[in-house]
Design an enzyme around this catalytic site. Sequence first.
Site, PDB file in Angstrom:
ATOM      1  N   LYS A  61       0.833  -1.209   0.000  1.00 53.06           N
ATOM      2  CA  LYS A  61       0.000   0.000   0.000  1.00 53.06           C
ATOM      3  C   LYS A  61       0.868   1.260   0.000  1.00 53.06           C
ATOM      4  CE  LYS A  61      -3.699  -2.593   2.232  1.00 53.06           C
ATOM      5  NZ  LYS A  61      -4.354  -3.010   3.473  1.00 53.06           N
ATOM      6  N   GLN A 105      -4.367  -1.939   9.806  1.00 52.50           N
ATOM      7  CA  GLN A 105      -4.232  -3.249   9.162  1.00 52.50           C
ATOM      8  C   GLN A 105      -4.732  -4.363  10.090  1.00 52.50           C
ATOM      9  OE1 GLN A 105      -3.159  -3.804   5.886  1.00 52.50           O
ATOM     10  NE2 GLN A 105      -3.837  -5.900   6.273  1.00 52.50           N
ATOM     11  N   ASP A 128     -11.003   2.402   4.373  1.00 50.52           N
ATOM     12  CA  ASP A 128     -11.234   0.957   4.229  1.00 50.52           C
ATOM     13  C   ASP A 128     -12.731   0.673   4.113  1.00 50.52           C
ATOM     14  OD1 ASP A 128      -9.158  -0.819   3.930  1.00 50.52           O
ATOM     15  OD2 ASP A 128      -8.680  -0.934   6.063  1.00 50.52           O
TER      16      ASP A 128
END
Length: 302
Positions: A61, A105, A128
């Site tokens: 990312k 994460q 997200d």
Amino acid sequence: MLKYQILPYMKLLDGKQTAQELQQKIALEVKALQEAGGKTPHLAAILVGNDGASESYVGGKVQDCENVGFKSTLIRLPDSVSEAELLAQIHALNEDADVDGFIVQLPLPKHINAEKVTQAIAPEKDVDGFHPINVGRMAKGLPAYISATPFGILKLLEHYNINLAGKHAVVLGRSQIVGSPMSILLARNAPVGNCTVTLCHSKTQDIAKHTLQADVIVVALGIPEFLKGDMVREGAIVIDVGITRVADSSKKSGFRLVGDVHFESVAPKCDYITPVPGGVGPMTRVALLYNTLSSAKKEFYA
Ligand code: NAP
């Protein structure tokens, strides 16, 4: 790669190539934003602990941000970090005007409540798309950050001009981040949508009965090579979300990535199929970039 080239009758949905093309488009948008006096999009990521897979996802990312001209910040916290300390870090990012969006994460260590963490992220920075406000807005068809994997799959289908209207889609797996949102999105009255959707999970009886009736199958179980050729009808479109690390001593890394689809038996029956790796994975990453760009442009929240 040879296994894909010997199958000329189906079309490979090449997520790697598509993501590269979309990254180039995003990079042009970033330049245009900057030339118009706007800010450089900024994505932050919190990584707790040093799980190998999480390290590699976050590393990817950060690399993507560099590719498109975004600013990125990686915040590493030890496995031992307390829930309160992690929440404090999230509040700091919520307040940081330079950060357009951030992710935490997953998975998190067991002593941390992942749902509490998800809900602590300000919805306008939740790139997200896991916060209940974004999930709710997505379900209502309002502008929202959409969970990156289903969003990436929509982008892939759109890129290949695949018209899904009226098709029967079967989604295997009902997780909050993939299967459930995917089933909602495929059923929406939207350019990539208008399917009749069946959602299967671990309590579903006779999964093959459903998949054999499907025009489109999205497999998100985490069970290597679950979907076999005898579970799929001719002309199906198959999207393989699964990524499992399977030990492989012939690889430098010691493992290979295996999808949820038994490619060799399923691909010959398909009109379209995604490979693993190089299918949904790169599209998930590019979808996160799109969400961050939307945040920098304040497209969804003022
Ligand atoms: P998850 O949260 O573990 O959910 C798995 C789902 O599969 C659950 O809904 C579960 O049903 C269902 N299931 C498990 N065993 C089953 C069986 N035998 N028959 C039918 N359904 C079964 O997984 P996830 O987070 O959605 O991830 C799924 C896979 O996608 C994993 O391999 C993951 O690594 C991968 N993934 C890939 C990407 C990408 O970018 N390519 C992104 C995210 C995830 P219940 O709900 O009844 O338990």
